[in-house]
Structure formats: C-alpha cells, structure tokens
Design an enzyme around this catalytic site. Sequence first.
Site, PDB file in Angstrom:
ATOM      1  N   LYS A 188       0.825  -1.212   0.000  1.00 56.88           N
ATOM      2  CA  LYS A 188       0.000   0.000   0.000  1.00 56.88           C
ATOM      3  C   LYS A 188       0.857   1.260   0.000  1.00 56.88           C
ATOM      4  O   LYS A 188       0.432   2.312  -0.467  1.00 56.88           O
ATOM      5  CB  LYS A 188      -0.930   0.011   1.216  1.00 56.88           C
ATOM      6  CG  LYS A 188      -2.078  -0.981   1.129  1.00 56.88           C
ATOM      7  CD  LYS A 188      -3.060  -0.790   2.266  1.00 56.88           C
ATOM      8  CE  LYS A 188      -4.275  -1.701   2.120  1.00 56.88           C
ATOM      9  NZ  LYS A 188      -5.255  -1.509   3.216  1.00 56.88           N
ATOM     10  N   GLU A 189       2.072   1.129   0.554  1.00 56.42           N
ATOM     11  CA  GLU A 189       3.032   2.239   0.576  1.00 56.42           C
ATOM     12  C   GLU A 189       4.294   1.755  -0.139  1.00 56.42           C
ATOM     13  O   GLU A 189       5.158   1.129   0.477  1.00 56.42           O
ATOM     14  CB  GLU A 189       3.337   2.647   2.015  1.00 56.42           C
ATOM     15  CG  GLU A 189       2.113   3.147   2.768  1.00 56.42           C
ATOM     16  CD  GLU A 189       2.381   3.371   4.252  1.00 56.42           C
ATOM     17  OE1 GLU A 189       1.807   4.323   4.792  1.00 56.42           O
ATOM     18  OE2 GLU A 189       3.145   2.591   4.861  1.00 56.42           O
TER      19      GLU A 189
ATOM     20  N   ASP B 123       6.871  -1.040  10.174  1.00 57.09           N
ATOM     21  CA  ASP B 123       6.014  -1.668  11.178  1.00 57.09           C
ATOM     22  C   ASP B 123       5.429  -2.995  10.704  1.00 57.09           C
ATOM     23  O   ASP B 123       4.772  -3.683  11.482  1.00 57.09           O
ATOM     24  CB  ASP B 123       4.882  -0.711  11.584  1.00 57.09           C
ATOM     25  CG  ASP B 123       4.631  -0.728  13.077  1.00 57.09           C
ATOM     26  OD1 ASP B 123       5.585  -0.997  13.823  1.00 57.09           O
ATOM     27  OD2 ASP B 123       3.493  -0.477  13.498  1.00 57.09           O
TER      28      ASP B 123
ATOM     29  N   LYS C 276       0.577   3.600  14.730  1.00 58.59           N
ATOM     30  CA  LYS C 276       1.681   4.507  14.404  1.00 58.59           C
ATOM     31  C   LYS C 276       2.286   5.136  15.656  1.00 58.59           C
ATOM     32  O   LYS C 276       3.500   5.367  15.720  1.00 58.59           O
ATOM     33  CB  LYS C 276       1.185   5.605  13.452  1.00 58.59           C
ATOM     34  CG  LYS C 276       2.276   6.560  12.988  1.00 58.59           C
ATOM     35  CD  LYS C 276       1.724   7.621  12.064  1.00 58.59           C
ATOM     36  CE  LYS C 276       2.785   8.641  11.683  1.00 58.59           C
ATOM     37  NZ  LYS C 276       2.241   9.733  10.823  1.00 58.59           N
TER      38      LYS C 276
ATOM     39  N   ASP D 105       5.781  11.128   7.221  1.00 57.17           N
ATOM     40  CA  ASP D 105       5.167   9.964   6.589  1.00 57.17           C
ATOM     41  C   ASP D 105       6.066   9.518   5.451  1.00 57.17           C
ATOM     42  O   ASP D 105       6.831  10.325   4.886  1.00 57.17           O
ATOM     43  CB  ASP D 105       3.774  10.305   6.057  1.00 57.17           C
ATOM     44  CG  ASP D 105       2.755  10.480   7.168  1.00 57.17           C
ATOM     45  OD1 ASP D 105       3.022  10.011   8.292  1.00 57.17           O
ATOM     46  OD2 ASP D 105       1.697  11.099   6.922  1.00 57.17           O
TER      47      ASP D 105
ATOM     48  N   ASP E  87      -1.513  12.221  16.447  1.00 57.85           N
ATOM     49  CA  ASP E  87      -0.834  13.486  16.185  1.00 57.85           C
ATOM     50  C   ASP E  87      -1.520  14.666  16.871  1.00 57.85           C
ATOM     51  O   ASP E  87      -0.912  15.396  17.654  1.00 57.85           O
ATOM     52  CB  ASP E  87      -0.706  13.721  14.674  1.00 57.85           C
ATOM     53  CG  ASP E  87      -1.996  13.431  13.908  1.00 57.85           C
ATOM     54  OD1 ASP E  87      -3.055  13.237  14.543  1.00 57.85           O
ATOM     55  OD2 ASP E  87      -1.953  13.391  12.665  1.00 57.85           O
TER      56      ASP E  87
END
Length: 728
Positions: free
Chosen positions: A109-110, A139, A276, A300, A441
């Site tokens: 996905k990334e 992760d 995260k 990110d 965040d």
Amino acid sequence: MEESSSSLHSVKIMHGRKLLNRIFAFVYGFAIIALFYHHLLTLTTAPRGCLSIFIFISDFILAFMWFTSQSFFMNPITRQQFPENLKQWVDNKDFPAIDIFICTADPFKEPPLTTVNTVLSVLAYDYPTEKLSVYVSDDGGSKLILFALMEAAEFARNWVPYCRENKIEQRCPEEYFRRNHTITSQFQIIENLYLDMKMRIENIVERGEVVDECMSDSQQRQAFSKWTKGFTPKDHPAIIQVLLESDKDKDIKGYSIPNLIYVSREKSTTSLHHFKAGALNALLRVSEAMTNAPIILTLDCDMYSNDPQTPQRVLCYFCDPSIRSKLGYVQFPQQYHGLNDNDLYGGENVRTFRISPSGLDGLGGPDNCGTGCFFNRRALYGSPSSVTSLVHSGDSHTRSMAISSVSVVEIASHAASCNYEYNNTEWGTKVGIKYGTLVEDIYTGYMMHCEGWDSIFCDTERPAFLGEVPINLDDVLCQVKRWAFGHLEVLSCKYSPLTFGIKALGILRASCYIHYVFWPIWCIPVTLYACVQQLSLLNNISIFPKASDPWFFLYVFLFFGAYAHDFVQFILFKGTTKRWWNDQRMWYVKALSPFLFASIEYLTKKLGIMTKGFNVTNKVAGQDERKMYDQSVFTFGIPSPMFVPLATVSIINLIAFVRGIVTVIFRMESLDELFIQLFIAGFAVANCLPIYEAMLLRSDHGRMPEKIVITSSVLAGVLCIAFSLIVS
C-alpha cells in the site's frame, strides 16, 4: 516581534484581517441569535412541529460548530524566517543534531520506492552530515523495505554529493529526474544509477520476496537471515540494521554521509502495539540509545522534502533563546504534489492543514499534523517545568560508542521490544506520543499545549514537504472516517478538550480543539438538511419562511455569509474558485458518509459490539484511476457501503427538486412558500452532479456499482414512503 538586521525570525499581527474577522463574527453571531429567536416563535405554532424540531437541532449544531470555529480567526498572524542570519547566532559545527523518523507499514500500500525517495530527500539536506540521522520504522517487518533501503544507502553515496555540488533545490530523485531537462554527462550518470536502483526495487516488489541472487554480499545475507520460518508482520523479533554510519561510511567524494537506520520493532499477537503512535515511541527510544538528537523530525513515508534549507528555517526558532525554553515543536503544513488542477477530492485540505493551524498559531501554536513536524525531544518527556534534561534509557557510555556496535544495537533492540512499555507504563500517557486514539498526532500536540509547551506554524513560500493524496473516492472516505473516529476518541478521553482543555488552555484556545473533536457531528445537520426538507418538499409541506417574509432575508444572510467567509479564507490561502467549489462539495460528502459511519462505529465500539482497527491509506494508484483523477472524474468502481448514503441522498434531492419545479410551474404562487426548500434541493443537486453521472451516464469501471444504485434507490423509496405516512 520586531525585525532587526540580525533577527532569526519575525511575527506580524494582521490587524486589518483581525478587525474584519471580529466584525463579521459579531454580525453573524447576532444573526444566529435572531435565528433562534425565530425558532422559538415557530416551534409551538408550526403546523408540523416535529419537522421544525429537526431543523432546530440542525441549526443548533451548526451554530455550535460555527462559534467554536471563530477562535481560529481571532488573532491572525504571519511569520518569516531569516536563515541567512543564523551564522550570527551559531556556528555550523554547533548546529544541533536532528533525528528524522520516517514511518511505513505495508509495502503493497506504501510502495518501497516512495519511502526510498523520501529517505534520499532528507539524507541530502543542506546540513552537517554528522548531525543527521534517518530512522525508518517498518512496522510490517518487510524484507522488501529493508532491501529497498539497502539500495537507497548505496545510491545515496552518489546522490548526496551530487545535490550539494550542484546546489539542487529538488532533492527527491523521482521528482528531480521527472522535472529536469538539462542533460549533462554527470546528470546522465546519476539518472542511470537511479533508474537501475528503481528497476531492482520494483522487480523485488513485483516478485514479493527477496531472493538470494539479489543479495550482493554476506552482510546482506546475514541481515535477511533474521526473517525466520515463524516470522510474520504481526509476530516477529525486533530488527535494527545500521545501513549507513556517518563515522565510518563515506560518499564517492570521500566525505561523511548521514546515518541511516532500519528499525522494525518487536511484534507479538499477545501485545498491544498502538499503531503509528507505538512505532514512533519505539523510534524515540531506539534513537535515544543510538544518536539522541535534541530535535526530531517526523515524516510519513510519502512526504518527501521539497526544500533542502528546511532545517535552517527550523533553527531560526529553536536557536532563539527568547522562545526555545518553551518551544515544543515547529509544524509545517501538509502540502501535496500530484493534485489535479481542480483538486477533485479536496485532498489539499486547506482548512485543516493551513487555515486552522495558522489561526491557532496566533493563540499559542498550531496542532500537530503528524508529519512535517520538528519536535523538541525534551517536550516529549513532560512539561517545561518538569523536564530540565533528557532522561536516557541507555547507559551513558554508549554515547561514545559506534551506533553499529553490538552493545548499542542490543540496548536499542531492548528499547524496541514488546515488553519495554509494560515496565515503563508512562509511555503513551505522560511520555512520548500519546496513545488512546487513531489521531495520535492531534492528541499529542493538544496534550503538549496543555502541559505548557508552545508551538509554531511555519508556512513557507516554497513548500517544505510534499506528499501524496488518495486519488479514488473510497480511499478518501476511508481516510476521513479514520480521522473522524479518532477525533471522537479524543472527545471522550480523560483529557477531553471540552472539560480538561478549557481549564488548561482557556476557552478561546480550547474552542479550536473542541471544533476539531466535534467534526463527526457535522453528519447530523447535513443529513437532516439533505433529507428532511426535501421529503417535506415532496409532500408540499413548507418548513421555512416564505420569500415574502422578512425572516427570509435572515436565512439568505446566514447561508451566503457563511459561504462567502469560507470562500474568502480559501482564496487568501492561494486557493482557486474551482478548488473551493470541490472542497465545499467534499465537505458535504464527508459529512454524509465517513462522518456518519465513524459516529456509528464509535457508538458500536462503546457498546462493545465491535472494535476499530487501523487501516493504512493506499498510496498505490492504477493507470486508469490516475487518468480519471487527472480528468476530474469521480471514481466509484468499488462497491463501498460508504457510497450508499451519498447515492440515497442524491436520489431524494433530485426527485424533490424535480417535483418542486413541477409544482411551481403548475402553481406559481407556491414558489413563495417553497423557495428555500427548492433552493436547498437545487444546491444539493448541483453538488451531486458527479454522483448522477456515475449512476446514470458512465460505462467505465469508475461507474457506481449496480448493487449500490439498487440499494440506494430502495432506501430512498422507503424513506419517501415512510415520511409520507408519518406526516399524513
């Protein structure tokens, strides 16, 4: 702050805008009071009292959200930095070290190549190389990420000196080679090296595994040997691999190169990992054991550096003795590349990432946006009064040891273990990034403000960072739903802005955070306004003042005043009319779908029916998706349940609008009674045009799935019949 020839930065209060904002707030606030006076007059006398109650509830929530939003506009300021004056305050050799945290979780996905470009863009900062350390948190514990970073480390030996020698501004390789058309022999050599690296990484990702022939030496084989038979993304030991070490490794010119460390914290199916936030806290502890820089940048994996001078701009604040003792962090706005001309899905999020933080900046500092944020490491350990020096998790003698030494890696691995936080229970509550919400965040920034730390919003002419946005509607809605769910978690936590925040921050500043955490309740007034008055229109029931009634002009002012104010703010931040229109349409879409779903999921979680997990936003786009996005065409190809309320409301509004027009044509005098309802239905229809196109006209794979159309049509029919039976 007054500006002098040696100033590091300046701040200017925008007195004209401040006065106009306050005048507008006073006038509009008075109009809202008048609206509720009108409601009180009509609630008991209206022929359909229950319908008036629905409108009253909607207006009450809209008024509440408007009043909380006004704090953002009470003290607008603008800032400027003067990095050219840094040499008058501090020598280059005395620059504070910076640890850079980059988080990724899923290589499918990334894309690893995206992470690599972000890493390379910050490795090439115009900053002393021995002062920079880049930590990449994987992760998911993927071999693909480690392989990609090994390739990046090798390419960096050529890329870093090339950027500095040629004073290149764009230091993300993918963007640099895509935009640059000046062909030199040196350029071609570097481009070929990049393309070779890119091909190797993409081939490995396509295979889905790292095979032996892809490993160039025994050191790489030893690193990959940690992936044993029982290794899974959710159950594996901590892995820390030093890929570049500034004390040992050199670039092709013989100069030192920044540290690059791969970190995959220990995972266990029996332990909580806190998504995260947990990954960032693991990096915080690992970096403390290895380099322990006083400044931390969080990014990110898709948010590459767009300005090599960004660290110097940050030092203009952290090196100012008048503010640094209470300065918790410097936040840059989230800005994006790859947006289509009209920003179809409102991905720029101008209100969230620029207008609102800018407003908070005048009240003590912006919220934390999760990326593009430079933290004072001390601020992550407690309040300014309680933190006088950093508490080290490792033995002090490790500071003089090489970061790749066995002792340092062992201490760092222990800090990345599952059990570490069980023995240090303040992690995630009083220390580090805060747990308990999917929006770690904003919660962390809010708690830092409550502890007494200040923050600064640094909105520069050249964007400091540029990231990627979702380019299909389902990914956009899922991302917003996750944020909305997290906001509700903050609202209901022990330190809720509604209670604790008002005491700690004062009503004006706390109102900004109250506005944030109440975002999801937009679904109530928007859904009611999108359905109740349209269903009333279908039954020829008037629930608003006639066009000939003086109260009619109050509704006109409230509607156009709110939209005009929003439009002006959008344009002041260099938006365009078309982008504003798409942005307000997406506000309507978000309120009807992800805010509604997030609210329902949150309630079911509280009732113990279900729990909420974290889903990584997909950053992989197909060619057809990209083509439709670039052409400003909505994509509905996935049969997502979040499309159902959008399609249902669109059908109801279209039927109501057509029915209203027909009624007016045959009975012109009814226009006076139904004008407001007809206008609202027409406005909704205008916003829903892409939905009608997807349901009725398109044949491509972005067309709305047939089962969504059928489900929505049935639901719209049921609502129309049920409403008619209730009011008859």
